[in-house]
Design a protein around this motif. Sequence first.
Motif, PDB file in Angstrom:
ATOM      1  N   VAL A 293     -29.001  68.793  -4.762  1.00 29.70           N
ATOM      2  CA  VAL A 293     -29.005  67.448  -3.837  1.00 29.70           C
ATOM      3  C   VAL A 293     -28.033  66.630  -5.388  1.00 29.70           C
ATOM      4  CG1 VAL A 293     -30.258  65.578  -3.838  1.00 29.70           C
ATOM      5  CG2 VAL A 293     -30.980  67.861  -3.181  1.00 29.70           C
ATOM      6  N   LEU A 294     -29.089  66.675  -7.372  1.00 29.73           N
ATOM      7  CA  LEU A 294     -27.941  66.154  -8.115  1.00 29.73           C
ATOM      8  C   LEU A 294     -26.582  66.324  -7.823  1.00 29.73           C
ATOM      9  CD1 LEU A 294     -31.029  65.949 -10.332  1.00 29.73           C
ATOM     10  CD2 LEU A 294     -29.730  63.949  -9.436  1.00 29.73           C
ATOM     11  N   ILE A 295     -26.827  67.978  -8.412  1.00 33.49           N
ATOM     12  CA  ILE A 295     -25.684  68.560  -8.288  1.00 33.49           C
ATOM     13  C   ILE A 295     -24.593  68.424  -7.252  1.00 33.49           C
ATOM     14  CG2 ILE A 295     -24.066  70.453  -8.782  1.00 33.49           C
ATOM     15  CD1 ILE A 295     -26.613  71.427 -10.522  1.00 33.49           C
ATOM     16  N   LEU A 299     -20.587  66.819  -7.138  1.00 35.88           N
ATOM     17  CA  LEU A 299     -19.613  67.563  -6.776  1.00 35.88           C
ATOM     18  C   LEU A 299     -18.700  66.995  -5.900  1.00 35.88           C
ATOM     19  CD1 LEU A 299     -21.173  71.120  -6.631  1.00 35.88           C
ATOM     20  CD2 LEU A 299     -19.472  70.322  -8.083  1.00 35.88           C
ATOM     21  N   VAL A 300     -20.145  66.013  -4.663  1.00 32.04           N
ATOM     22  CA  VAL A 300     -19.236  65.167  -4.422  1.00 32.04           C
ATOM     23  C   VAL A 300     -18.513  64.525  -4.317  1.00 32.04           C
ATOM     24  CG1 VAL A 300     -20.049  64.017  -1.769  1.00 32.04           C
ATOM     25  CG2 VAL A 300     -20.896  65.579  -1.896  1.00 32.04           C
ATOM     26  N   PRO A 331     -13.992  71.647 -10.583  1.00 35.50           N
ATOM     27  CA  PRO A 331     -15.783  71.414 -10.551  1.00 35.50           C
ATOM     28  C   PRO A 331     -16.640  72.855 -10.329  1.00 35.50           C
ATOM     29  CG  PRO A 331     -14.968  70.493  -8.365  1.00 35.50           C
ATOM     30  CD  PRO A 331     -13.247  70.449  -9.742  1.00 35.50           C
ATOM     31  N   LEU A 332     -15.674  73.743  -9.716  1.00 33.38           N
ATOM     32  CA  LEU A 332     -15.580  74.786  -9.725  1.00 33.38           C
ATOM     33  C   LEU A 332     -15.931  75.802 -11.009  1.00 33.38           C
ATOM     34  CD1 LEU A 332     -17.380  77.743  -8.634  1.00 33.38           C
ATOM     35  CD2 LEU A 332     -14.491  78.364  -8.052  1.00 33.38           C
ATOM     36  N   VAL A 333     -14.634  75.486 -11.877  1.00 32.15           N
ATOM     37  CA  VAL A 333     -14.706  75.662 -12.770  1.00 32.15           C
ATOM     38  C   VAL A 333     -15.917  74.841 -14.137  1.00 32.15           C
ATOM     39  CG1 VAL A 333     -13.723  75.719 -15.623  1.00 32.15           C
ATOM     40  CG2 VAL A 333     -12.337  76.372 -13.258  1.00 32.15           C
ATOM     41  N   ALA A 334     -15.997  74.072 -13.982  1.00 28.05           N
ATOM     42  CA  ALA A 334     -17.158  73.096 -14.810  1.00 28.05           C
ATOM     43  C   ALA A 334     -18.716  73.645 -14.468  1.00 28.05           C
ATOM     44  CB  ALA A 334     -17.588  72.023 -14.354  1.00 28.05           C
ATOM     45  N   ALA A 335     -18.779  74.035 -12.639  1.00 25.11           N
ATOM     46  CA  ALA A 335     -20.361  74.401 -12.707  1.00 25.11           C
ATOM     47  C   ALA A 335     -20.448  76.033 -13.134  1.00 25.11           C
ATOM     48  CB  ALA A 335     -20.323  74.746 -11.465  1.00 25.11           C
ATOM     49  N   LEU A 336     -18.889  77.123 -13.418  1.00 29.10           N
ATOM     50  CA  LEU A 336     -18.891  78.411 -13.909  1.00 29.10           C
ATOM     51  C   LEU A 336     -19.616  78.429 -15.214  1.00 29.10           C
ATOM     52  CD1 LEU A 336     -16.491  80.018 -12.339  1.00 29.10           C
ATOM     53  CD2 LEU A 336     -18.871  80.347 -11.766  1.00 29.10           C
ATOM     54  N   GLY A 388     -22.191  74.869  -2.961  1.00 26.74           N
ATOM     55  CA  GLY A 388     -21.208  73.716  -3.129  1.00 26.74           C
ATOM     56  C   GLY A 388     -19.826  72.893  -3.151  1.00 26.74           C
ATOM     57  N   THR A 389     -18.917  73.483  -4.317  1.00 32.11           N
ATOM     58  CA  THR A 389     -17.981  72.984  -4.400  1.00 32.11           C
ATOM     59  C   THR A 389     -16.946  73.073  -2.903  1.00 32.11           C
ATOM     60  OG1 THR A 389     -18.432  73.245  -6.248  1.00 32.11           O
ATOM     61  CG2 THR A 389     -16.157  73.519  -6.035  1.00 32.11           C
ATOM     62  N   ARG A 390     -17.261  74.403  -2.979  1.00 33.30           N
ATOM     63  CA  ARG A 390     -16.582  74.307  -1.230  1.00 33.30           C
ATOM     64  C   ARG A 390     -16.558  73.163  -0.086  1.00 33.30           C
ATOM     65  NH1 ARG A 390     -14.285  74.355   2.744  1.00 33.30           N
ATOM     66  NH2 ARG A 390     -13.267  75.819   3.907  1.00 33.30           N
TER      67      ARG A 390
END
Length: 797
Positions: A293-295, A299-300, A331-336, A388-390
């Motif tokens: 929920v938070l992340i 991301l949104v 955001p995907l790079v940040a998540a990885l 989530g990013t997608r």
Amino acid sequence: MNVVLAWARLDMRRRWRAFVVLVVLVAFSGTVILATLVGARRTDTVLRRLLAGGTSADVMVLPNMPGFDWTKVRTLPSVKALGLFSLTEGPNPTLVSVRHPQRALSADNNMTFAPADAVEYRDVDRPKLVSGRYPDPTRADEALASVGFRKRYGDLVRFTFPSAAQVKASSVIQESSDERNEGRVVDVHIVGEAVGSFGPTGGEALQVLPTYAFYKDVSLTTYPYHFENARIILKGGIANIAAFRTELGAVTGNHNIDVVDWRAQVRPTAHATTFTATGWLLFAIAALVASIVLIGQALVRFCAGATDDMRTLGSLGLDPRQARRATMALPLVAALIGVVLAVGGAIAVSGRFPTGVGAQFEPSPGIQVDVALLSAGAGVLVVLAALGTRIAAGRATRNVDLSRDRRSMVASAATRAGLGPTAVLGTRFALEPGRGRSRVPVRPALVGAVAGVLGVVGALTFRTGLDAAADNPLRFGQTMDYGSFVAANGAPTPDQVKGIDAAGHDPAVAFLDDLRVDVFPINARPVSTFSLLPVGPGAVRTVSLHGRAPTASDEVALGPTTAKDLHVHVGDVVTVGTRPMHVSGITFVPEDSHNGYADGAWLTGEGFSLVQPDLDKDKFHEVRLALKPGTDVHAALARLTNDLGEVDRAADFSPIEEQQNLKSVRVQPLLLGGFLLLLALGAVGHALAASVRRRRHDVAVLRALGMTRWQSRLTVAVQATVLAAVGLAFGIPLGIAAGRSSWRALADATPIIYVPPLAAVAVLLSVPVAVAVANALAALPARRAARLEVGRILRAE
């Protein structure tokens, strides 16, 4: 791809701070999730790893008979190794620390389970060394101790034994005396610290484990009440227990010798570690849901920041697929990166586990790299981050071409009801996402508010049930307040019989059970069996999960664990000894030295005599009793002591290990509730701040049309109150249901009597507290809404 990379580089220059915040958020949440998963597994397996050394016993054999001949037992075909330990009652030696004589020590446990041969604690149940070295078994002046002993008491202790005259003058069951011991003095050096499934276990019960040479040197066999029992490793392991019981009965001529599955003896501790591990697993699941929920919200928000730019680029020819890829790249790079950091963080904190009871068996765990679990957990986090990013990028880029304004039925109803503009506008801000550049993700805020209330109410409901059970022996079926040991392997003397009768008719006694204890084969499984033999006017009170206690000589009530192991239910017929009997109930039994509160059986006094007519062959003879409410306990115990001899509290006479285990995990429900509360604060706080920032144009227009500063503040306050109301409306009933369901599952698994818990204070306080906290979070956004520069905003828009 060139377009995506070019946009990512440009976006990083502008929003690197948001990028860093997203990395930190993913790293922190991932560390919590992975660390608790690894910790749960480490806690759950601590006993299995401790018992995996190859010396753990399969059974304990407890004849409790002085002079029992173990020679033939050692040579039985199913016996691989046999170690003897002593059981001694009498005037205890005193034990003091030579380095710190002012710190009190107890010698009780150290003498009770001293090794009685050179095999015990060497080839059978060898403790796991944590520091120092193993003592030389030929030296009486060396010993092991539990972890932490040397730090508190030093490495030199002194035993002072009673003299031969003092031992001879003592009663059989006397354990302490005001007399000063006058016998031998033995100094013992603590050469190592260890943990084990039996013996030194760390924690609060700091103990000394002497050698076999010490046992021989101090001549414990001269005590008036002394015998030796055994722990045995079987050829073929626990699968060979039935064959061993048959062999033991044949070679001794006694088929009622108590043969205890040693792994079953550590079952309460295993339950405790499993419960602790399950708590951490639930914590990890809750953290995962909260993080989604938070992340997801972050991301949104991150992707929505690119909406205006994507709209501009779309008008220049950027197709929707390219827009989606460009939006999700950063955001995907940040998540990885965050997931990689989370793996490192989980490894760094792995030394904090195991926790609870398990920490006693692995007091110096060190760093652990659980490659399989960390890889699987990191893989799941990566997949969730990508998904989530997608989704967030898809939602953001759809706004390039189309953005519908979804209306809330509640807000529409507020409008139709003619509520004031601040109430209507605040409700719409809370429940409607808006459209275009004013769009705000309201669903995460609503879910977060519900999850926060649910978590707090559910955790406190669960904690209420746990506290009520942990502090109430009745939930475990223990109805008797006090107990007295009368005899072992023999009948009570005539004076003891008179004393029992006098105690049963004492005006302060609610009921008294003249308790005969023996081990009877029930469907060929040895079971500790107790007699229901009330003395005096009061009926013995028992607690049943199903059915009732026996009332006829052909009835038996079984403990929950015994019934489960035998696969029988109320109404079935079982064989007790050689007699068929009907199972009248699944009933808790007194916890005693060789059984737990859920493992055993009840017979009526008449039924017990039919199976075992000879009192001299009873394993133990005890008295258990309860006092009437409002009794002068001190005076009553003085009379009972005169009648029965030594009278102990039932909790001291037979402590319930599961009760203590529940007390050791009280903090976990609060951690779960606290984590979900943080979720609610973050989600609601973010929604309020984002709403004022992204809807500043709407507020500015209303201000230009006459809305006052105070009304602007009140609008945000209404928004916060609506979010709190939604959280309360759904969170309170769901929290109560979740807390009760979780507690019932634990109560059934333990087992204990389930009583539906209700954290009434928490439920009542949740309403004003939730509203107050939500409005506190709204204070700063409301201030910003009131101070908007209307002219500048309208000119810019």
